[in-house]
Design a protein around this motif. Structure first.
Motif, PDB file in Angstrom:
ATOM      1  N   VAL A 115       0.835  -1.207   0.000  1.00 44.72           N
ATOM      2  CA  VAL A 115       0.000   0.000   0.000  1.00 44.72           C
ATOM      3  C   VAL A 115       0.867   1.254   0.000  1.00 44.72           C
ATOM      4  N   ALA A 116       1.972   1.234   0.720  1.00 51.89           N
ATOM      5  CA  ALA A 116       2.890   2.383   0.717  1.00 51.89           C
ATOM      6  C   ALA A 116       3.497   2.596  -0.666  1.00 51.89           C
ATOM      7  N   ALA A 117       3.800   1.513  -1.372  1.00 47.69           N
ATOM      8  CA  ALA A 117       4.410   1.619  -2.701  1.00 47.69           C
ATOM      9  C   ALA A 117       3.415   2.055  -3.768  1.00 47.69           C
ATOM     10  N   VAL A 118       2.141   1.851  -3.524  1.00 44.68           N
ATOM     11  CA  VAL A 118       1.101   2.155  -4.499  1.00 44.68           C
ATOM     12  C   VAL A 118       1.079   3.636  -4.872  1.00 44.68           C
ATOM     13  N   GLY A 119       1.260   4.522  -3.899  1.00 45.39           N
ATOM     14  CA  GLY A 119       1.144   5.952  -4.202  1.00 45.39           C
ATOM     15  C   GLY A 119      -0.254   6.269  -4.680  1.00 45.39           C
ATOM     16  N   ASN A 120      -0.376   6.863  -5.881  1.00 46.21           N
ATOM     17  CA  ASN A 120      -1.685   7.216  -6.443  1.00 46.21           C
ATOM     18  C   ASN A 120      -2.212   6.208  -7.449  1.00 46.21           C
TER      19      ASN A 120
END
Length: 186
Positions: A99-104
Motif C-alpha cells: 500500500v505504501a508503494a502504491v502511491g496514487n
C-alpha cells in the motif's frame, strides 16, 4: 476462475483506516489459511519499478482496446504500459509495504481465507472458503480498478446465496453496506 459477490462497507480517504477495518473483519474470520493477492493498474515506468519491487514475479497484461500483451506471452512489462499487474499468494505481512508503494496508482489488496463465522442472527452457519474474501481498493471505487478515485473502498465478499452475510459482517464492525451486491471475478 471462480466468482464471489462483494458489497462495499467503507469508503475513506485514509488508507490506514481501510486496512484497520479490514483487520477487524479478518479478526472475525477463520484465517488459518490466510493469503493475500495484489493487483495494480500501472501507467508509468516509475510506477512499474516501484511496484515490481513489492510484487516480485507479478503477472502483467496490457489493458485497452488497442493493447494486447502479457507476461505469459513473454512481453516485457515496461514495453506494454499501461498494464495490470497481479501477484497471488503474498504473505499478509507485505500488505502495508504494498500500500505504501502504491502511491496514487489504482490498486487492490484481497485477503483470501478459510471462511466466515457463523451468523445465527441471519440464519447462516459457518461460510466456507468460496466467497470468503476482504478487499481494499486503493485509489479506486470499483473492483476492476477502472474508476480511479481519491479515496479507498473496502468490500466484503460472500456467496451469492448468503447475501445477508454482507450486512451482518458490516454490522459486526459498526458499519453498514452500501451499493449493490456485485459479482467479483477472481
Amino acid at each position: 476462475m471462480a466468482n464471489s459477490y462483494a458489497q462495499a462497507v467503507l469508503r475513506t480517504t485514509d488508507p490506514a483506516e481501510a486496512l484497520r477495518v479490514a483487520g477487524r473483519l479478518l479478526d472475525l474470520a477463520d484465517t488459518t489459511e490466510l493469503e493475500v493477492d495484489f493487483e495494480a493498474r500501472v501507467s508509468t515506468p516509475g510506477e512499474l519499478d516501484r511496484l515490481s519491487g513489492v510484487m516480485p514475479d507479478a503477472q502483467g497484461w496490457s489493458y485497452g482496446a488497442d493493447r494486447h500483451a502479457s507476461s505469459e506471452g513473454g512481453d516485457a512489462p515496461a514495453e506494454c504500459l499501461p498494464i495490470h499487474l497481479r501477484r497471488w499468494c503474498m504473505a499478509p505481512e507485505t500488505v502495508e509495504e504494498f500500500v505504501a508503494a502504491v502511491g496514487n496508482v489504482p490498486a487492490m489488496v484481497r485477503w483470501d481465507f478459510r471462511g466466515w463465522p457463523e451468523a445465527p442472527e441471519v440464519g447462516l452457519g459457518c461460510g466456507g472458503s468460496r466467497g470468503a474474501y476482504v478487499t481494499v481498493c486503493v485509489n479506486a471505487r470499483d473492483l476492476d480498478l477502472e474508476e480511479p478515485a481519491p479515496d479507498h473502498t473496502l468490500y466484503v465478499h460472500v456467496k451469492q446465496v448468503e447475501a445477508e452475510r454482507a450486512p451482518w459482517l458490516a454490522a459486526q464492525v459498526g458499519l453498514r453496506v452500501f451499493g449493490e451486491l456485485e459479482m467479483a471475478p477472481l
